[in-house]
Enzyme design. Structure first.
Site, short mmCIF file in Angstrom:
data_model
loop_
_atom_site.label_atom_id
_atom_site.label_comp_id
_atom_site.label_asym_id
_atom_site.label_seq_id
_atom_site.Cartn_x
_atom_site.Cartn_y
_atom_site.Cartn_z
N THR A 73 0.85 -1.20 0.00
CA THR A 73 0.00 0.00 0.00
C THR A 73 0.88 1.25 0.00
O THR A 73 0.65 2.19 -0.79
CB THR A 73 -0.93 0.00 1.23
OG1 THR A 73 -1.83 -1.11 1.10
CG2 THR A 73 -1.73 1.29 1.34
N SER A 190 4.78 -7.05 -1.61
CA SER A 190 4.27 -7.14 -0.23
C SER A 190 4.73 -8.45 0.40
O SER A 190 4.54 -9.52 -0.18
CB SER A 190 2.74 -7.10 -0.29
OG SER A 190 2.21 -7.36 0.99
N HIS A 192 3.65 -10.14 3.12
CA HIS A 192 2.73 -11.12 3.72
C HIS A 192 1.96 -11.94 2.70
O HIS A 192 1.22 -12.84 3.06
CB HIS A 192 1.78 -10.43 4.71
CG HIS A 192 0.74 -9.54 4.12
ND1 HIS A 192 -0.56 -9.97 3.97
CD2 HIS A 192 0.78 -8.28 3.65
CE1 HIS A 192 -1.29 -8.97 3.45
NE2 HIS A 192 -0.49 -7.94 3.24
N CYS A 315 -10.02 -8.82 0.83
CA CYS A 315 -8.67 -8.48 1.23
C CYS A 315 -8.72 -7.34 2.27
O CYS A 315 -7.90 -7.27 3.16
CB CYS A 315 -8.04 -8.03 -0.04
SG CYS A 315 -6.36 -8.08 -0.26
#
Ligand code: PMP
Length: 389
Positions: A73, A190, A192, A315
């Site tokens: 993000t 990202s 994760h 999500c």
């Protein structure tokens, strides 16, 4: 619900890899700020630079091109809010890309989307491309797994003097990525999504590409991203990257399991529609619509049966609203409202597929030949005997 759970929501987040957990715990044992010159600081710096090499190796980038961020993000916000005059963006992008585009002063130029979910760059209005324009195009979609032709997009952009960013949050650590070969200027990833910890990621910035810092403050990350580095999370990200890079059978294994799951669903429920399956897709994602059914109800029934899947843009936690992604693909509301997302990952086993299919059969009032002990328990779960919503 007792008994082992079946986790099939890797696109929301993947379980932490043991290698990542070990690296995080080891880093947490260590005191030191990577900016300090003493031994403790130098050790923290070592931890971070080792992880940078591991992440760079995973995507074939140079370590100097990897800048750690607090996840994709932040990386997307950084890439999109960099003073562009215009940003070419498709409606199927992740919220963090769409919202960052809205928050910027850039004119947004929509990229038309074909029925299979692919971006139609040839149909873009190029009169709208002033100097300092950016094309952003995700590598693969979080809900459908639909993959975009990133090499062609990079070529399209560069031929027109447009910078190119790709959101690779759903692809890094899952399919082979060659940052050097694909000629992107910027790439978000990202941790994760592939077994690293949450809240850590990176923006990969092509060497020589000018990008002003998004977070300003101290001189960390070679003056590109201020803030004391989260050494433990970075160590976990690096270890997850190394583990993912070493998992050479992942794609073959996962595509086999996903195909088995989809074949089973089709056999049990012939009205099921697999959205996005007409074109290139991630090997791990299956977006299954059951027209006439309600996705939220399906997700809850599966959850009660011990199976975790996603629905819509699930999500973002707890959200079961209308999917802007399926709307962008022109999927009818009634079909989209019934779509669930099943996403597999490095830890998924044949047993998980058995459990899913047993629960699916129960919910839809069908018999299945799956005979594992826990699958039998699933069939006995009273809440599920109300099949037929
Ligand atoms: N882009 C895509 C395509 C994603 O799926 C996600 C995660 N849902 C993000 C960006 C945001 O990543 P993070 O959770 O690391 O902020």
């Amino acid at each position: 619900m007792s008994g082992p759970r079946t986790y099939l929501d890797y696109n929301a987040t993947a379980p932490l890899r043991p290698e990542a957990k070990a690296a995080i715990c080891a880093a947490l044992e260590h005191v030191g700020n990577a900016s300090s010159v003493h031994g403790e600081g130098r050790k923290a710096r070592d931890i971070i630079e080792t992880a940078r090499e591991q992440v760079a190796a995973l995507v074939n980038a140079k370590p100097s091109e990897v800048v750690f961020t607090g996840g994709a993000t932040e990386a997307n916000n950084w890439a999109l809010r960099a003073g562009w005059s215009a940003v070419f963006v498709a409606a199927f992008e992740h919220e963090s890309v769409l919202a960052a585009g809205e928050a910027s002063d850039a004119r947004r130029v929509p990229i038309p989307v074909g029925a299979t979910g692919s971006a139609d760059l040839a149909a873009c209005d190029l009169t709208a491309a002033p100097n300092r324009s950016l094309l952003t195009l995700q590598m693969a979609n979080n809900e459908t797994g639909v993959r975009q032709d990133i090499c062609a997009a990079a070529e399209w952009a560069h031929a027109r003097g447009i910078a190119f960013h790709t959101d690779a949050a759903q692809t890094v650590g899952r399919i082979a990525i060659d940052f050097a070969a694909l000629r992107a200027d910027l790439m978000s990833l990202s941790g994760h999504k592939f077994g690293g910890p949450q809240g850590i990621g990176a923006l990969v910035i092509r060497d020589g590409f000018e990008l002003a810092p998004f977070l300003k403050g101290g001189g960390q990350e070679r003056r590109r991203r201020a803030g004391t580095e989260n050494a433990a999370a970075i160590a976990g990200l690096g270890a997850a990257a190394e583990a993912a890079a070493g998992d050479r059978s992942y794609e073959v294994r996962i595509v086999h399991l996903r195909n088995r799951l989809e074949a089973g669903v089709r056999k049990l429920t012939s009205s099921a529609i697999i959205i996005g399956s007409e074109g290139p897709r991630l090997p791990n994602t299956s977006c299954i619509a059951m027209p006439g059914r309600d996705a939220a109800t399906l997700v809850i029934k599966l959850d009660l049966a011990g199976v975790a899947v996603g629905a819509g843009s699930a999500c973002s936690s707890g959200k079961l609203g209308r999917s802007h992604i399926l709307a962008a693909m022109g999927i009818a509301e009634a079909v989209a409202a019934s779509a669930i997302r099943v996403s597999l990952g490095y830890g998924t086993t044949e047993r998980d597929i058995d459990e899913f299919l047993a629960a699916w059969a129960q919910i839809h009032g069908r018999a299945t030949t799956v005979a594992s002990a826990s699958a039998a328990q699933v069939r006995a779960t009273p809440e599920l005997e109300t099949a037929g919503d």
